[in-house]
Design an enzyme around this catalytic site. Structure first.
Site, PDB file in Angstrom:
ATOM      1  N   ALA A  16      48.542  16.932 -21.625  1.00 28.99           N
ATOM      2  CA  ALA A  16      49.816  17.626 -21.857  1.00 28.99           C
ATOM      3  C   ALA A  16      49.740  19.129 -21.639  1.00 28.99           C
ATOM      4  O   ALA A  16      50.711  19.834 -21.901  1.00 28.99           O
ATOM      5  CB  ALA A  16      50.295  17.344 -23.285  1.00 28.99           C
ATOM      6  N   ASN A  17      48.621  19.622 -21.145  1.00 24.97           N
ATOM      7  CA  ASN A  17      48.479  21.071 -20.979  1.00 24.97           C
ATOM      8  C   ASN A  17      49.052  21.589 -19.666  1.00 24.97           C
ATOM      9  O   ASN A  17      49.189  22.790 -19.477  1.00 24.97           O
ATOM     10  CB  ASN A  17      47.010  21.490 -21.096  1.00 24.97           C
ATOM     11  CG  ASN A  17      46.130  20.794 -20.086  1.00 24.97           C
ATOM     12  OD1 ASN A  17      45.859  19.606 -20.240  1.00 24.97           O
ATOM     13  ND2 ASN A  17      45.690  21.497 -19.058  1.00 24.97           N
ATOM     14  N   GLY A  21      52.700  16.179 -17.780  1.00 17.81           N
ATOM     15  CA  GLY A  21      52.482  16.050 -19.219  1.00 17.81           C
ATOM     16  C   GLY A  21      53.068  17.208 -19.997  1.00 17.81           C
ATOM     17  O   GLY A  21      53.676  17.023 -21.060  1.00 17.81           O
ATOM     18  N   TYR A 169      41.048   6.788  -5.680  1.00 15.34           N
ATOM     19  CA  TYR A 169      42.213   7.281  -6.422  1.00 15.34           C
ATOM     20  C   TYR A 169      43.305   6.212  -6.426  1.00 15.34           C
ATOM     21  O   TYR A 169      43.879   5.888  -7.479  1.00 15.34           O
ATOM     22  CB  TYR A 169      42.735   8.572  -5.797  1.00 15.34           C
ATOM     23  CG  TYR A 169      43.943   9.158  -6.511  1.00 15.34           C
ATOM     24  CD1 TYR A 169      43.859   9.541  -7.848  1.00 15.34           C
ATOM     25  CD2 TYR A 169      45.149   9.335  -5.849  1.00 15.34           C
ATOM     26  CE1 TYR A 169      44.951  10.081  -8.510  1.00 15.34           C
ATOM     27  CE2 TYR A 169      46.251   9.879  -6.497  1.00 15.34           C
ATOM     28  CZ  TYR A 169      46.151  10.244  -7.832  1.00 15.34           C
ATOM     29  OH  TYR A 169      47.239  10.772  -8.475  1.00 15.34           O
TER      30      TYR A 169
END
Length: 297
Positions: A16-17, A21, A169
């Site tokens: 979330a930084n 997010g 990925y």
């Protein structure tokens, strides 16, 4: 209809930084939710928390350390969370690493599969007791367009038989999508109120979008802006998956524009054959074995 009042709701957002997010954390906290910013880099997390509080001094947020590339960190996080809180309305499995050079997690997994899928698989499983006892809880797991054309190579999950960053990925993000669907299947099979939803942000201009190890060239950044959308717009699919009241679980939410690269949130139907029952069940069994996290519904 999107829920606008989330007062009293508790949400965990991994990664979330920054990027999707961070935008989701801003939005949900502005609607009254208590948001736990689960981040690997606490220094960057502090910057994100300060940014949210500057915009909304009344925001209820808490910063907690979580490294999805370290299963002990995942266990420590869930233990601390469940000691402090008695409910969890929303778990957003957002954090991810994208096309790094070959590397491994602390537990020896290939970095992308280990962080993007196995870390979130373990986190969700360890939080399952509190999710089950929270009325109408949701798990939202982020996939991405790169899942298209990907497959799960069960014979080379660790990359020891060859590694291509983009291929791995895609594998990790396909695993996210299959996990989200299979989790919802199991919620329904066991008669639980909890639901699981997958989503993707289209092509969003976040700090995940880079080439190789170095800084993306300026001309490429310009091109990215042309065919992508800002992180704030990309986060709309996550917010929709988290708060749209009509969703029943099992849906896949993506932008409604051409190629699902940009646009407004809508239910997207994955390509035929993506939800392969045998693959989903095998992925689940392998994930439980590798993480040593057993789901008890």
């Amino acid at each position: 209809m999107l829920l606008e009042n989330l007062t009293g709701k508790k949400a965990i957002i991994t990664g979330a930084n920054s990027g999707i997010g961070y935008e989701a954390a801003k939005d949900l906290s502005s609607k009254g939710a208590f948001v736990i910013l689960a981040v690997r880099n606490m220094e960057k997390g502090k910057g994100a928390a300060e940014g949210i509080l500057q915009r909304n001094p009344q925001a209820k947020i808490k910063l907690m350390k979580l490294d999805l590339a370290d299963l002990q960190s995942v266990r420590d996080f869930t233990e601390v969370f469940m000691e402090e809180f008695d409910s969890l309305d929303l778990l957003i499995n957002n954090a991810g690493v994208m096309i790094p050079p070959y590397g491994k997690t602390k537990d020896g997994f290939e970095l992308q599969f280990g962080s993007n899928h196995l870390g979130h698989f373990a986190l969700t499983g360890l939080l399952l007791p509190i999710l089950k006892t929270t009325s109408e809880s949701r798990v939202v797991t982020l996939s991405i367009i790169a899942h298209r054309g990907a497959k799960i190579d069960f014979y080379n999950l660790d990359g020891s038989k060859g590694y291509k960053a983009m291929k791995f990925y895609g594998q990790s993000k396909l695993a996210n999508l299959l996990f989200a669907k299979e989790l919802d299947n199991r919620f329904k099979h066991h008669g639980l109120e909890s639901i699981s939803i997958a989503c993707h942000p289209g092509i969003s201009n976040t700090n995940l979008f880079h080439l190789g190890k170095g800084e993306t060239p300026a001309f490429m950044k310009g091109m990215v802006k042309f065919f992508s959308q800002p992180a704030e717009k990309g986060a709309e699919t996550t917010i929709y998956a988290a708060t749209e009241e009509s969703l029943q679980g099992g849906e896949y939410i993506g932008p409604n524009g051409r190629g699902n690269r940009k646009g407004n949130p809508a239910i997207e139907i994955p390509a035929a054959g993506v939800y392969n029952k045998e693959t989903m069940e095998k992925l689940w069994a392998v994930s439980e074995e590798l993480t040593n996290v057993r789901y008890t519904f």
